[in-house]
Motif scaffolding. Structure first.
Motif, PDB file in Angstrom:
ATOM      1  N   VAL A 123      64.050  39.571  41.905  1.00  0.00           N
ATOM      2  CA  VAL A 123      63.762  40.270  40.662  1.00  0.00           C
ATOM      3  C   VAL A 123      63.033  41.567  41.004  1.00  0.00           C
ATOM      4  CG1 VAL A 123      63.682  38.200  39.229  1.00  0.00           C
ATOM      5  CG2 VAL A 123      61.601  38.984  40.358  1.00  0.00           C
ATOM      6  N   VAL A 124      63.048  42.503  40.041  1.00  0.00           N
ATOM      7  CA  VAL A 124      62.405  43.797  40.294  1.00  0.00           C
ATOM      8  C   VAL A 124      60.906  43.630  40.495  1.00  0.00           C
ATOM      9  CG1 VAL A 124      61.931  46.085  39.340  1.00  0.00           C
ATOM     10  CG2 VAL A 124      64.197  45.044  39.043  1.00  0.00           C
ATOM     11  N   ILE A 125      60.284  42.822  39.648  1.00  0.00           N
ATOM     12  CA  ILE A 125      58.846  42.586  39.731  1.00  0.00           C
ATOM     13  C   ILE A 125      58.573  41.089  39.675  1.00  0.00           C
ATOM     14  CG2 ILE A 125      56.637  42.842  38.546  1.00  0.00           C
ATOM     15  CD1 ILE A 125      57.439  45.366  39.922  1.00  0.00           C
ATOM     16  N   HIS A 126      57.802  40.603  40.639  1.00  0.00           N
ATOM     17  CA  HIS A 126      57.366  39.208  40.658  1.00  0.00           C
ATOM     18  C   HIS A 126      55.835  39.195  40.603  1.00  0.00           C
ATOM     19  CE1 HIS A 126      57.375  34.921  41.957  1.00  0.00           C
ATOM     20  NE2 HIS A 126      56.244  35.274  42.551  1.00  0.00           N
ATOM     21  N   LEU A 127      55.274  38.414  39.678  1.00  0.00           N
ATOM     22  CA  LEU A 127      53.820  38.310  39.586  1.00  0.00           C
ATOM     23  C   LEU A 127      53.313  37.375  40.676  1.00  0.00           C
ATOM     24  CD1 LEU A 127      51.117  38.855  38.125  1.00  0.00           C
ATOM     25  CD2 LEU A 127      51.599  36.815  36.738  1.00  0.00           C
ATOM     26  N   VAL A 128      52.486  37.899  41.558  1.00  0.00           N
ATOM     27  CA  VAL A 128      51.908  37.099  42.630  1.00  0.00           C
ATOM     28  C   VAL A 128      50.646  36.397  42.149  1.00  0.00           C
ATOM     29  CG1 VAL A 128      50.921  37.145  44.946  1.00  0.00           C
ATOM     30  CG2 VAL A 128      52.848  38.639  44.377  1.00  0.00           C
ATOM     31  N   SER A 129      49.714  37.158  41.604  1.00  0.00           N
ATOM     32  CA  SER A 129      48.458  36.569  41.142  1.00  0.00           C
ATOM     33  C   SER A 129      47.821  37.451  40.087  1.00  0.00           C
ATOM     34  CB  SER A 129      47.484  36.362  42.315  1.00  0.00           C
ATOM     35  OG  SER A 129      47.211  37.599  42.960  1.00  0.00           O
ATOM     36  N   ALA A 130      47.010  36.823  39.224  1.00  0.00           N
ATOM     37  CA  ALA A 130      46.249  37.537  38.193  1.00  0.00           C
ATOM     38  C   ALA A 130      45.065  36.660  37.824  1.00  0.00           C
ATOM     39  CB  ALA A 130      47.125  37.812  36.971  1.00  0.00           C
ATOM     40  N   TYR A 131      43.858  37.125  38.126  1.00  0.00           N
ATOM     41  CA  TYR A 131      42.695  36.271  37.893  1.00  0.00           C
ATOM     42  C   TYR A 131      41.435  37.099  37.623  1.00  0.00           C
ATOM     43  CZ  TYR A 131      41.785  37.192  42.881  1.00  0.00           C
ATOM     44  OH  TYR A 131      41.558  37.787  44.102  1.00  0.00           O
ATOM     45  N   VAL A 132      40.456  36.408  37.080  1.00  0.00           N
ATOM     46  CA  VAL A 132      39.153  36.998  36.755  1.00  0.00           C
ATOM     47  C   VAL A 132      38.122  36.444  37.726  1.00  0.00           C
ATOM     48  CG1 VAL A 132      37.381  37.303  34.989  1.00  0.00           C
ATOM     49  CG2 VAL A 132      39.791  37.119  34.318  1.00  0.00           C
ATOM     50  N   GLU A 133      37.223  37.322  38.163  1.00  0.00           N
ATOM     51  CA  GLU A 133      36.206  36.924  39.126  1.00  0.00           C
ATOM     52  C   GLU A 133      34.825  37.280  38.579  1.00  0.00           C
ATOM     53  OE1 GLU A 133      36.151  37.056  44.003  1.00  0.00           O
ATOM     54  OE2 GLU A 133      37.006  38.714  42.877  1.00  0.00           O
ATOM     55  N   LYS A 134      33.841  36.439  38.846  1.00  0.00           N
ATOM     56  CA  LYS A 134      32.471  36.661  38.380  1.00  0.00           C
ATOM     57  C   LYS A 134      31.502  36.460  39.539  1.00  0.00           C
ATOM     58  CE  LYS A 134      28.752  36.704  35.625  1.00  0.00           C
ATOM     59  NZ  LYS A 134      28.217  37.960  35.027  1.00  0.00           N
ATOM     60  N   SER A 135      30.679  37.478  39.827  1.00  0.00           N
ATOM     61  CA  SER A 135      29.645  37.382  40.852  1.00  0.00           C
ATOM     62  C   SER A 135      28.292  37.171  40.196  1.00  0.00           C
ATOM     63  CB  SER A 135      29.615  38.656  41.709  1.00  0.00           C
ATOM     64  OG  SER A 135      30.795  38.783  42.456  1.00  0.00           O
ATOM     65  N   MET A 136      27.493  36.292  40.786  1.00  0.00           N
ATOM     66  CA  MET A 136      26.200  35.922  40.200  1.00  0.00           C
ATOM     67  C   MET A 136      25.138  35.806  41.287  1.00  0.00           C
ATOM     68  SD  MET A 136      27.847  32.898  37.824  1.00  0.00           S
ATOM     69  CE  MET A 136      29.029  32.494  39.112  1.00  0.00           C
ATOM     70  N   LEU A 137      23.900  35.747  40.856  1.00  0.00           N
ATOM     71  CA  LEU A 137      22.758  35.539  41.755  1.00  0.00           C
ATOM     72  C   LEU A 137      22.801  36.515  42.927  1.00  0.00           C
ATOM     73  CD1 LEU A 137      22.631  31.627  41.775  1.00  0.00           C
ATOM     74  CD2 LEU A 137      21.322  33.222  40.363  1.00  0.00           C
ATOM     75  N   TYR A 138      22.813  37.795  42.584  1.00  0.00           N
ATOM     76  CA  TYR A 138      22.811  38.872  43.574  1.00  0.00           C
ATOM     77  C   TYR A 138      24.001  38.741  44.532  1.00  0.00           C
ATOM     78  CZ  TYR A 138      18.087  39.320  41.776  1.00  0.00           C
ATOM     79  OH  TYR A 138      17.003  39.455  40.944  1.00  0.00           O
ATOM     80  N   ASP A 139      25.157  38.396  43.988  1.00  0.00           N
ATOM     81  CA  ASP A 139      26.430  38.280  44.715  1.00  0.00           C
ATOM     82  C   ASP A 139      26.462  37.120  45.703  1.00  0.00           C
ATOM     83  OD1 ASP A 139      27.478  40.463  43.367  1.00  0.00           O
ATOM     84  OD2 ASP A 139      26.837  41.887  44.903  1.00  0.00           O
ATOM     85  N   ARG A 140      25.519  36.199  45.617  1.00  0.00           N
ATOM     86  CA  ARG A 140      25.551  35.047  46.510  1.00  0.00           C
ATOM     87  C   ARG A 140      26.450  33.933  45.994  1.00  0.00           C
ATOM     88  NH1 ARG A 140      22.764  34.733  50.935  1.00  0.00           N
ATOM     89  NH2 ARG A 140      21.156  36.278  51.406  1.00  0.00           N
ATOM     90  N   VAL A 141      26.786  33.973  44.717  1.00  0.00           N
ATOM     91  CA  VAL A 141      27.707  32.999  44.135  1.00  0.00           C
ATOM     92  C   VAL A 141      28.848  33.761  43.484  1.00  0.00           C
ATOM     93  CG1 VAL A 141      28.005  31.142  42.455  1.00  0.00           C
ATOM     94  CG2 VAL A 141      25.867  31.328  43.743  1.00  0.00           C
ATOM     95  N   ASN A 142      30.055  33.338  43.760  1.00  0.00           N
ATOM     96  CA  ASN A 142      31.235  33.993  43.228  1.00  0.00           C
ATOM     97  C   ASN A 142      32.191  32.931  42.704  1.00  0.00           C
ATOM     98  OD1 ASN A 142      34.224  34.856  43.792  1.00  0.00           O
ATOM     99  ND2 ASN A 142      33.111  36.779  43.600  1.00  0.00           N
ATOM    100  N   ALA A 143      32.688  33.115  41.482  1.00  0.00           N
ATOM    101  CA  ALA A 143      33.630  32.173  40.884  1.00  0.00           C
ATOM    102  C   ALA A 143      34.847  32.934  40.382  1.00  0.00           C
ATOM    103  CB  ALA A 143      32.977  31.412  39.743  1.00  0.00           C
ATOM    104  N   ALA A 144      36.027  32.302  40.436  1.00  0.00           N
ATOM    105  CA  ALA A 144      37.269  32.942  40.006  1.00  0.00           C
ATOM    106  C   ALA A 144      38.124  31.919  39.268  1.00  0.00           C
ATOM    107  CB  ALA A 144      38.033  33.499  41.201  1.00  0.00           C
TER     108      ALA A 144
END
Length: 440
Positions: A123-144
């Motif tokens: 196909v012309v375009i294939h979606l590989v990934s799409a997600y939201v990320e959140k960094s917390m506690l001075y970037d020591r914790v990261n969730a997606a």
């Protein structure tokens, strides 16, 4: 088209923000987008390869050339810089691909000689990934959370995609033996959390909803935009610990060491047994369905020699991997690889690199015994291949020439031992070239 619209929407927001700024601060270059939290990236990789010697005779195989390529387009948006949303970022990757690998021509359908092959659905375009990320506690914790690629997050090492062969690029090829482990460019609904325990120690874990019956089928995942959960059949639960020390008197020798494990709850086809417990190679029965599987891995890359004054990555780095699958559910029970990557060895060309890697794969003993028994009784494998499988390896060497920023050309040499893990197939020598262009 949803993905393109999302990227366009991101750019529109940036333009609105710039429009309300003082005229002296209005920037129109990509650098200005980055300054406002928008990172756009486009890259293209092409891998062309030719067989040097003839394939195994009388097997319907033919000497030839294969060409494979992929283009990816994406956007990483820092919403804290763009709109004041603290610690939030979004990521989207789209892909277009083409071609067929040379390895099919000499009978190997397990390990593509060109890693960019497959998965984009023509196909012309294939979606590989799409997600939201959140960094917390001075970037020591990261969730997606969102549509995420399992093997982009776990048992991954960006250094390995300097190589062309799928044994190495991205992940050990044995990792993709399990369909519960979505490999690029596929993705699942998922969530992942990463914790920076110390300056050198990181732990991460995740939940990836699996679609083992549909993930590589055109009717469900051809474009990547079919988001329904009708084919979800379980979950993969990975954990990984990463240690990143720096050795040497001046701490100039970085290293990365990973230890990981994953268990999934999906159902898998037995690679050697029917539902009634008979050999899959001696009867016409359907494979036995088994619930749950596991994999575990150890990965390391360590710079052992630094070329001073030639750039951050200039030096000799040793690479090593050991990856194990459950032999009850997977054809490939283990893979081991060892190699090196050396960048900046010539002072006049500090961005050039040379690499050498060797990999060996072991087949589940139960599969080996079942196939050999079928050949002993009937003289052939009725449905499953040309020769009994046992084990096989790949050796690859390349020289990567840096042309200018974001552009490289890499002549490449590969040698297959037992293609398709079948000792009955001739070993193959391949000569190719990999070109890479990126704009970030």
């Amino acid at each position: 088209m949803f993905g393109l619209g999302l990227v366009a929407g991101y750019i529109g927001l940036v333009q609105m923000r710039l429009a309300h700024a003082d005229s002296g601060t209005v920037l129109t270059s990509l650098a200005s987008l980055r300054d406002h939290g928008v990172m756009l990236h486009v890259q293209h990789t092409n891998e062309m390869q030719a067989m040097i010697n003839a394939p195994t005779p009388d097997q319907g195989l033919k000497k030839g050339v294969g060409n494979v390529g992929i283009a990816t387009y994406g956007a990483d948006i820092d919403w804290e810089r763009l709109a004041g949303a603290g610690g939030i970022s979004t990521h989207i990757v789209l892909a277009s691909g083409y071609g067929s690998p040379t390895s099919h021509k000499f009978g190997d359908y397990l390990t593509p000689s060109q890693a960019t092959y497959g998965g984009v659905g023509n196909v012309v375009i294939h979606l590989v990934s799409a997600y939201v990320e959140k960094s917390m506690l001075y970037d020591r914790v990261n969730a997606a959370v969102g549509r995420m690629t399992f093997l982009s997050d776990f048992s991954a090492n960006p250094l390995y995609c300097n190589f062309m062969n799928a044994s190495f690029c991205g992940n050990p090829r044995t990792a993709a033996d399990n369909k519960a482990h979505a490999a690029f460019p596929m993705s699942n609904w998922a969530t992942r959390a990463r914790v920076q325990i110390s300056d050198v120690l990181t732990a991460q874990a995740g939940v990836y909803l699996t679609e083992t019956e549909a993930i590589y089928t055109h009717h469900q995942t051809r474009t990547g935009f079919k988001f329904n959960g009708a084919t979800i059949d379980g979950m993969a639960l990975p954990v990984e610990l990463a240690w990143s020390p720096r050795w040497g008197e001046k701490r100039e020798l970085p290293g990365r060491y990973k230890l990981g494990f994953v268990y999934d709850t999906a159902r898998h086809d037995s690679p050697f047994q029917t539902g009634s417990g008979q050999s899959l190679y001696l009867t016409d029965g359907t494979p036995r369905r088994l619930k749950g599987s596991w994999s575990t891995w150890v990965m390391a890359d360590q710079m052992v020699w630094r070329f001073q004054g030639r750039g951050r990555d200039a030096g000799l780095t040793v690479l090593g991997v050991a990856y194990w699958n459950s032999p009850r559910t997977q054809l490939r029970k283990a893979q081991y690889s060892l190699g090196f990557l050396m960048r900046g060895m010539m002072k006049s060309r500090p961005a050039d690199a040379i690499g050498l890697n060797a990999s060996w794969v072991q087949v589940s003993r139960s599969v080996v015994h079942a196939q050999r028994e079928a050949v002993r009784r009937h003289g052939k494998l009725p449905r499953h291949g040309r020769f009994p499988q046992d084990g096989g390896g790949v050796i690859e060497a390349f020289y990567q020439m840096h042309v200018w920023r974001g552009v490289s050309i890499a002549p490449d040499l590969q040698y297959y031992i037992n293609p398709g893990l079948q000792p009955g197939l001739r070993n193959q020598l391949l000569l190719g070239v990999k070109t890479h262009i990126e704009f970030i």
